[in-house]
Design a protein around this motif. Structure first.
Motif, PDB file in Angstrom:
ATOM      1  N   GLU A  17      -6.359   0.171 -17.558  1.00  0.00           N
ATOM      2  CA  GLU A  17      -5.119   0.374 -18.090  1.00  0.00           C
ATOM      3  C   GLU A  17      -3.981   0.767 -17.121  1.00  0.00           C
ATOM      4  OE1 GLU A  17      -2.951   2.983 -21.567  1.00  0.00           O
ATOM      5  OE2 GLU A  17      -4.941   3.505 -21.244  1.00  0.00           O
ATOM      6  N   VAL A  18      -4.650   1.672 -16.283  1.00  0.00           N
ATOM      7  CA  VAL A  18      -3.751   1.773 -15.170  1.00  0.00           C
ATOM      8  C   VAL A  18      -3.411   0.892 -14.063  1.00  0.00           C
ATOM      9  CG1 VAL A  18      -3.403   3.306 -13.031  1.00  0.00           C
ATOM     10  CG2 VAL A  18      -4.729   4.214 -14.906  1.00  0.00           C
ATOM     11  N   ALA A  19      -4.361  -0.063 -14.009  1.00  0.00           N
ATOM     12  CA  ALA A  19      -4.258  -1.250 -13.230  1.00  0.00           C
ATOM     13  C   ALA A  19      -3.133  -2.361 -13.777  1.00  0.00           C
ATOM     14  CB  ALA A  19      -5.445  -2.042 -12.936  1.00  0.00           C
ATOM     15  N   GLY A  20      -3.307  -2.529 -15.209  1.00  0.00           N
ATOM     16  CA  GLY A  20      -2.429  -3.192 -15.981  1.00  0.00           C
ATOM     17  C   GLY A  20      -1.190  -2.785 -15.915  1.00  0.00           C
ATOM     18  N   ASN A  21      -0.855  -1.587 -15.829  1.00  0.00           N
ATOM     19  CA  ASN A  21       0.600  -0.912 -15.712  1.00  0.00           C
ATOM     20  C   ASN A  21       1.160  -1.051 -14.269  1.00  0.00           C
ATOM     21  OD1 ASN A  21       1.567   0.343 -18.427  1.00  0.00           O
ATOM     22  ND2 ASN A  21      -0.120   1.740 -18.256  1.00  0.00           N
ATOM     23  N   VAL A  22       0.428  -0.999 -13.448  1.00  0.00           N
ATOM     24  CA  VAL A  22       0.927  -1.273 -11.904  1.00  0.00           C
ATOM     25  C   VAL A  22       1.365  -2.648 -11.825  1.00  0.00           C
ATOM     26  CG1 VAL A  22       0.031  -0.959  -9.546  1.00  0.00           C
ATOM     27  CG2 VAL A  22      -0.569   0.720 -11.069  1.00  0.00           C
ATOM     28  N   GLY A  23       0.611  -3.577 -12.580  1.00  0.00           N
ATOM     29  CA  GLY A  23       1.077  -5.023 -12.376  1.00  0.00           C
ATOM     30  C   GLY A  23       0.066  -5.890 -11.932  1.00  0.00           C
ATOM     31  N   LYS A  27      -0.327  -8.002 -22.727  1.00  0.00           N
ATOM     32  CA  LYS A  27      -1.584  -8.731 -23.099  1.00  0.00           C
ATOM     33  C   LYS A  27      -2.632  -8.287 -22.243  1.00  0.00           C
ATOM     34  CE  LYS A  27       1.138 -13.065 -24.028  1.00  0.00           C
ATOM     35  NZ  LYS A  27       1.198 -14.463 -23.639  1.00  0.00           N
ATOM     36  N   PHE A  28      -2.575  -8.134 -20.831  1.00  0.00           N
ATOM     37  CA  PHE A  28      -3.632  -7.764 -19.903  1.00  0.00           C
ATOM     38  C   PHE A  28      -4.353  -6.344 -20.505  1.00  0.00           C
ATOM     39  CE2 PHE A  28      -5.648  -5.538 -16.667  1.00  0.00           C
ATOM     40  CZ  PHE A  28      -6.656  -6.345 -15.986  1.00  0.00           C
ATOM     41  N   ILE A  29      -3.370  -5.120 -20.810  1.00  0.00           N
ATOM     42  CA  ILE A  29      -3.942  -3.925 -21.016  1.00  0.00           C
ATOM     43  C   ILE A  29      -5.014  -3.792 -22.166  1.00  0.00           C
ATOM     44  CG2 ILE A  29      -3.076  -1.604 -21.601  1.00  0.00           C
ATOM     45  CD1 ILE A  29      -0.827  -1.800 -19.729  1.00  0.00           C
ATOM     46  N   PRO A  30      -4.359  -4.401 -23.281  1.00  0.00           N
ATOM     47  CA  PRO A  30      -5.591  -4.461 -24.458  1.00  0.00           C
ATOM     48  C   PRO A  30      -6.849  -5.180 -24.133  1.00  0.00           C
ATOM     49  CG  PRO A  30      -3.422  -4.928 -25.207  1.00  0.00           C
ATOM     50  CD  PRO A  30      -3.279  -5.206 -23.913  1.00  0.00           C
ATOM     51  N   ALA A  31      -6.901  -5.925 -23.306  1.00  0.00           N
ATOM     52  CA  ALA A  31      -8.109  -6.638 -22.915  1.00  0.00           C
ATOM     53  C   ALA A  31      -8.878  -5.623 -21.957  1.00  0.00           C
ATOM     54  CB  ALA A  31      -8.046  -7.981 -22.186  1.00  0.00           C
ATOM     55  N   ALA A  32      -8.208  -5.110 -21.142  1.00  0.00           N
ATOM     56  CA  ALA A  32      -8.583  -4.108 -19.810  1.00  0.00           C
ATOM     57  C   ALA A  32      -9.041  -2.943 -20.799  1.00  0.00           C
ATOM     58  CB  ALA A  32      -7.615  -3.900 -18.901  1.00  0.00           C
ATOM     59  N   VAL A  83       9.098   2.149 -10.052  1.00  0.00           N
ATOM     60  CA  VAL A  83       8.821   1.850 -11.461  1.00  0.00           C
ATOM     61  C   VAL A  83       7.485   1.033 -11.752  1.00  0.00           C
ATOM     62  CG1 VAL A  83       9.623   0.331 -13.623  1.00  0.00           C
ATOM     63  CG2 VAL A  83      11.248   1.668 -12.204  1.00  0.00           C
ATOM     64  N   ALA A  84       6.729   1.424 -12.581  1.00  0.00           N
ATOM     65  CA  ALA A  84       5.277   0.963 -12.770  1.00  0.00           C
ATOM     66  C   ALA A  84       5.421  -0.511 -12.933  1.00  0.00           C
ATOM     67  CB  ALA A  84       4.603   1.547 -13.845  1.00  0.00           C
ATOM     68  N   GLY A  85       4.711  -1.349 -12.309  1.00  0.00           N
ATOM     69  CA  GLY A  85       4.543  -2.839 -12.343  1.00  0.00           C
ATOM     70  C   GLY A  85       5.095  -3.393 -11.291  1.00  0.00           C
ATOM     71  N   GLY A  86       5.762  -2.720 -10.165  1.00  0.00           N
ATOM     72  CA  GLY A  86       6.169  -3.334  -9.084  1.00  0.00           C
ATOM     73  C   GLY A  86       7.128  -4.477  -9.322  1.00  0.00           C
TER      74      GLY A  86
END
Length: 469
Positions: free
Chosen positions: A359-365, A415-420, A441-444
């Motif tokens: 989830e953290v990785a998805g929020n970073v981007g 889309k990524f975070i639910p799978a992650a 800001v998260a996501g870069g």
């Protein structure tokens, strides 16, 4: 052992697009000198290794240290051998035009990674073009691209003695840097030295090159050292790949932090600065999982410097200083890993920890999401190789992650975070390590408009439960 399709495409991208720029590699703890050649030892070129009795055998020969067909594999299958020829392509010419480089096939900024080059040692370690007087002319051809000496060091002095059985191992006992200083041999069996060598071209790219259209290159040391199609060496120690993954993340974090500090000091475009930050966090998420179990002091130091960076994001001088300190902490983690023994228990623990960061990785981007997926695959490959794998069982979960990962251009964290979030359902027992709060800001930033995105990733193939080499 074969590499899953999405990761194999990742590897081929890195090889085809060997970096065009003047890339720096700070942080090696050696005496400060500025020299591409430690003792006036000359570079011999690929021709010196091509004899059938040396490394040019058309077929492998069973031997303890070498199969004698390494040059044959390199010349026929290794994309490094085509690094120079990629400079004649139209895309490379356009990048050169944007940089006001008249001829990219002759520019030192390009040849330091697309042709034979050496490594400066000292406070700053980076690839440098080799001058004519440093080459044994009869053995060198610029069209050979990244050939033997570029990765293994100038061969003039070690060329003859290294043919003696056991000579290299005997010299290794004195340490990798001594081997390089005395003989010119850059020891790629030493994982930190290997990471230094690879990352000197495969991570840091000058901001003006990115703005000119040069692609940014993803990197993961173990995956890039595992493709059977072109790898011309053998890493025989059990669980070696897990240590390679960990070392690669530590040294990648070091280089990403240096890149961010340099872009800040050079007043690069804001989106490139934020994008460098996203690359820092991508490797920090992985390296912090390593440090938390292997080097708690390094973990605490890394988080301190990340907090300093977040707290001083609007202060360029303090931000750059925090990144340099973070790079030093990551380098220290590399030193710890150099001496560490890594086995099954640690490999499994790292995989569980990485899976918990989805989830953290998805929020970073995209950068962090890509490192997460590739890292789980990398550590899983190590387990598979030791007959401790779970390829069939993990495939449905990892298929979903790769499906929603997509490309940098179309990455969608919604889309990524639910799978992650489903990763811990299979990879049970890992713990996410909260990042220090703050930062941009998260996501870069989005990918710079000038940079072409990668082609879509195909679904990974399901692999046999216990694949073997």
């Amino acid at each position: 052992m074969s590499i899953p399709k999405p990761v194999k495409g990742f590897v081929l991208l890195f090889a085809v697009l060997a970096a065009l720029g003047a890339l720096s590699l700070p942080g090696l703890n050696v005496e400060r000198t500025v020299q591409a050649d430690p003792k006036g030892i000359k570079y011999t070129g690929a021709g010196a290794c091509a004899a059938a009795a040396c490394h040019g055998s058309p077929t492998p020969k069973e031997a303890k240290a070498t199969r004698h067909n390494e040059n044959t594999i390199w010349s026929s299958k290794d994309r490094h051998a085509k690094a120079y020829t990629s400079l004649v392509k139209e895309e490379s010419k356009k990048i050169g035009e944007a940089l006001k480089i008249a001829d990219v096939t002759k520019s030192e900024r390009c040849l330091n990674c697309h042709g034979l080059s050496g490594i400066h040692v000292g406070e700053s370690v980076h690839r440098v073009p080799i001058k004519a007087e440093e080459i044994v002319a009869k053995g060198y051809n610029v069209e050979d691209g990244v050939s033997c000496d570029a990765c293994h060091g100038p061969a003039e002095k070690y060329l003859a003695p290294h043919q003696e059985a056991g000579w290299t191992d005997k010299q290794r006992a004195a340490g990798a840097m001594k081997l390089y200083d005395e003989w010119g041999l850059f020891d790629t069996k030493d994982l930190k030295m290997r990471a230094n060598t690879c990352l000197s071209c495969h991570l840091k790219i000058d901001a003006d090159m990115i703005q000119a259209g040069h692609p940014e290159l993803p990197f993961e040391l173990n995956v890039y050292s595992s493709d059977e199609e072109w790898i011309h060496w053998r890493d025989t120690k059990p669980w070696f790949g897990a240590k390679a993954w960990a070392m690669g993340q530590a040294i990648s974090l070091r280089e990403a932090a240096h890149q961010l500090s340099e872009r800040v000091e050079q007043k690069a475009r804001e989106d490139l600065i934020v994008d460098s930050y996203a690359q820092v966090i991508a490797h920090a998420l992985m390296a912090r999982q390593v440090a938390h179990s292997a080097d708690k002091a390094a973990f605490d130091a890394m988080d301190k410097h990340l907090k300093d960076a977040h707290d001083n994001w609007k202060d360029p001088a303090k931000l750059a200083a925090a990144m340099k300190a973070l790079a030093a902490a990551a380098n220290g983690l590399g030193d710890t890993l150099d001496k560490a023994e890594v086995g099954e228990e640690q490999t499994k623990a790292w995989r569980l920890g990485v899976a918990a960061e989805g989830e953290v990785a998805g929020n970073v981007g995209f950068r962090a999401a890509e490192q997460l997926a590739t890292s789980i695959t990398s550590l899983s490959m190590v387990m598979d190789k030791q007959d401790k794998g779970d390829a069939d069982q993990r495939a449905p979960t990892m298929d979903k992650v790769y499906e929603v990962l997509g490309t940098r251009a179309d990455f969608d964290k919604k889309k990524f975070i639910p799978a992650a979030k489903t990763l811990p359902d299979y990879f049970k027992g890992g713990k996410s390590l909260p990042l220090p709060p703050g930062g941009p800001v998260a996501g870069g930033a989005a990918a710079p408009a000038e940079v072409a995105s990668k082609p879509p990733r195909p679904r990974p193939k399901r692999r046999r439960k216990n694949p073997r080499r």
